[in-house]
Design a protein around this motif. Sequence first.
Motif, mmCIF file in Angstrom:
data_model
loop_
_atom_site.group_PDB
_atom_site.id
_atom_site.type_symbol
_atom_site.label_atom_id
_atom_site.label_comp_id
_atom_site.label_asym_id
_atom_site.label_seq_id
_atom_site.Cartn_x
_atom_site.Cartn_y
_atom_site.Cartn_z
ATOM 1 N N LEU A 136 -5.528 1.991 9.886
ATOM 2 C CA LEU A 136 -6.736 1.067 9.538
ATOM 3 C C LEU A 136 -7.081 -0.195 10.221
ATOM 4 O O LEU A 136 -6.172 -1.023 10.537
ATOM 5 C CB LEU A 136 -6.420 0.470 7.916
ATOM 6 C CG LEU A 136 -6.046 1.573 6.957
ATOM 7 C CD1 LEU A 136 -5.599 0.946 5.544
ATOM 8 C CD2 LEU A 136 -7.009 2.687 6.516
ATOM 9 N N LEU A 148 0.839 -1.286 0.016
ATOM 10 C CA LEU A 148 0.000 -0.014 -0.075
ATOM 11 C C LEU A 148 0.833 1.151 0.046
ATOM 12 O O LEU A 148 0.697 2.076 -0.855
ATOM 13 C CB LEU A 148 -1.040 -0.031 1.098
ATOM 14 C CG LEU A 148 -2.124 -1.047 1.191
ATOM 15 C CD1 LEU A 148 -2.852 -1.134 2.608
ATOM 16 C CD2 LEU A 148 -3.061 -1.037 0.213
ATOM 17 N N LEU A 193 -8.138 -2.091 -0.500
ATOM 18 C CA LEU A 193 -7.394 -1.032 0.067
ATOM 19 C C LEU A 193 -6.404 -0.535 -0.917
ATOM 20 O O LEU A 193 -6.044 0.671 -0.533
ATOM 21 C CB LEU A 193 -6.474 -1.992 0.936
ATOM 22 C CG LEU A 193 -7.150 -2.663 2.269
ATOM 23 C CD1 LEU A 193 -6.096 -3.577 2.946
ATOM 24 C CD2 LEU A 193 -7.862 -1.607 3.087
ATOM 25 N N ILE A 220 -9.078 -3.469 9.802
ATOM 26 C CA ILE A 220 -9.488 -4.289 8.555
ATOM 27 C C ILE A 220 -10.105 -5.496 8.902
ATOM 28 O O ILE A 220 -9.409 -6.260 9.681
ATOM 29 C CB ILE A 220 -8.270 -4.308 7.952
ATOM 30 C CG1 ILE A 220 -7.491 -2.957 7.457
ATOM 31 C CG2 ILE A 220 -8.653 -5.191 6.373
ATOM 32 C CD1 ILE A 220 -6.053 -3.542 6.770
ATOM 33 N N THR A 252 -1.729 -0.903 10.657
ATOM 34 C CA THR A 252 -2.738 -1.644 10.226
ATOM 35 C C THR A 252 -3.101 -2.761 11.274
ATOM 36 O O THR A 252 -2.256 -3.526 11.692
ATOM 37 C CB THR A 252 -2.252 -2.452 9.015
ATOM 38 O OG1 THR A 252 -1.350 -2.972 9.171
ATOM 39 C CG2 THR A 252 -2.273 -1.217 7.838
#
Length: 332
Positions: free
Chosen positions: A95, A16, A106, A97, A129
């Motif tokens: 995030l 990402l 994503l 998730i 994350t």
Amino acid sequence: MRKIKELGEFGLIHKLSSQINFRASDSILGIGDDCAAYPVKSGKFEVISTDALVEDIHFKLSTIKPETLGRKALSVSLSDIAAMGGTPKRIMVTLGIPKKISVSFLEKLYSGFNEICNHFKVELCGGDTVSSPKCFFINVAVIGEAKRIFSRKGAKPGDLVFVTGTLGDSSLGLKLLAKNKTRGKDHKFLTTKHMDPTPRVKEAEILGRSKIDITSMIDISDGLVQDLHHICESSNVGAQIYEDRLPLSPELIRTCKRSSIPPLPLVLNGGEDYELLFTLPADGVKNLIRQFLKAKVLVTQIGKILKPGGISMKMKNGTLKVLPESEGFNHF
């Protein structure tokens, strides 16, 4: 298509973060270490804020594209920096998730992040994350710089109340989305104002660079009346606004007329406009108007600050209406 579990936390972070291509020229460390590092400039203030967007509270995955969600998540946080007269410089994103979220989702979300970072020259320099048992959430921490700090405290009786842009568009856009009514250019304009707001960073920079005595400022996230109450409470003052001066977009006026929707509740209490609401003495108005006209951005005087005594609105028929605080958005 690889699943998140196959990538693992660090593989996902690498995948990402590689999509974010803006890097501040003065960064020492960015994504990839335990902390980001950068020098602090003398003669400026650092302004820091954090904001969270939670699925089914702030957004529904069924009504918003991941790219749009990415843009909105950053924009609402940049708006807080603008409200203080600052320029956003760096962000960190956490995030939460759940299993239902795909890698593709994503990647598209980060595409939205990247658009905002490039447009406003903001570096995404880290974050976290984590797994989430049910809902998807985004938490954004943003750091900015300001030569002058504008706060909610400082408005004085006799000051005039101004607002950027138009009001109520986002609230009406949300109403249209809830009813699955998104037909035509007007509907598209209104739903976009809700799902993809523009933080008033440009307008804040105009005010910050100017010599105008901005006595208080806030961004309108919870509704005009509630956010004006925040200024009044912090400054120990009252206020009066004028119904006939509230700035309405042509799209809102036409849609409300066609659908027999009263516009005033949307304008006063709708929230998520992310316009700047601020006060200044009367002797600064000419300079303000001149600078905003030069920049081709809209600003409107909507009222005045009074001695303590709550907030009222002068109606078009000349009567006064008391505006209670509790009608705006409140999480609890």
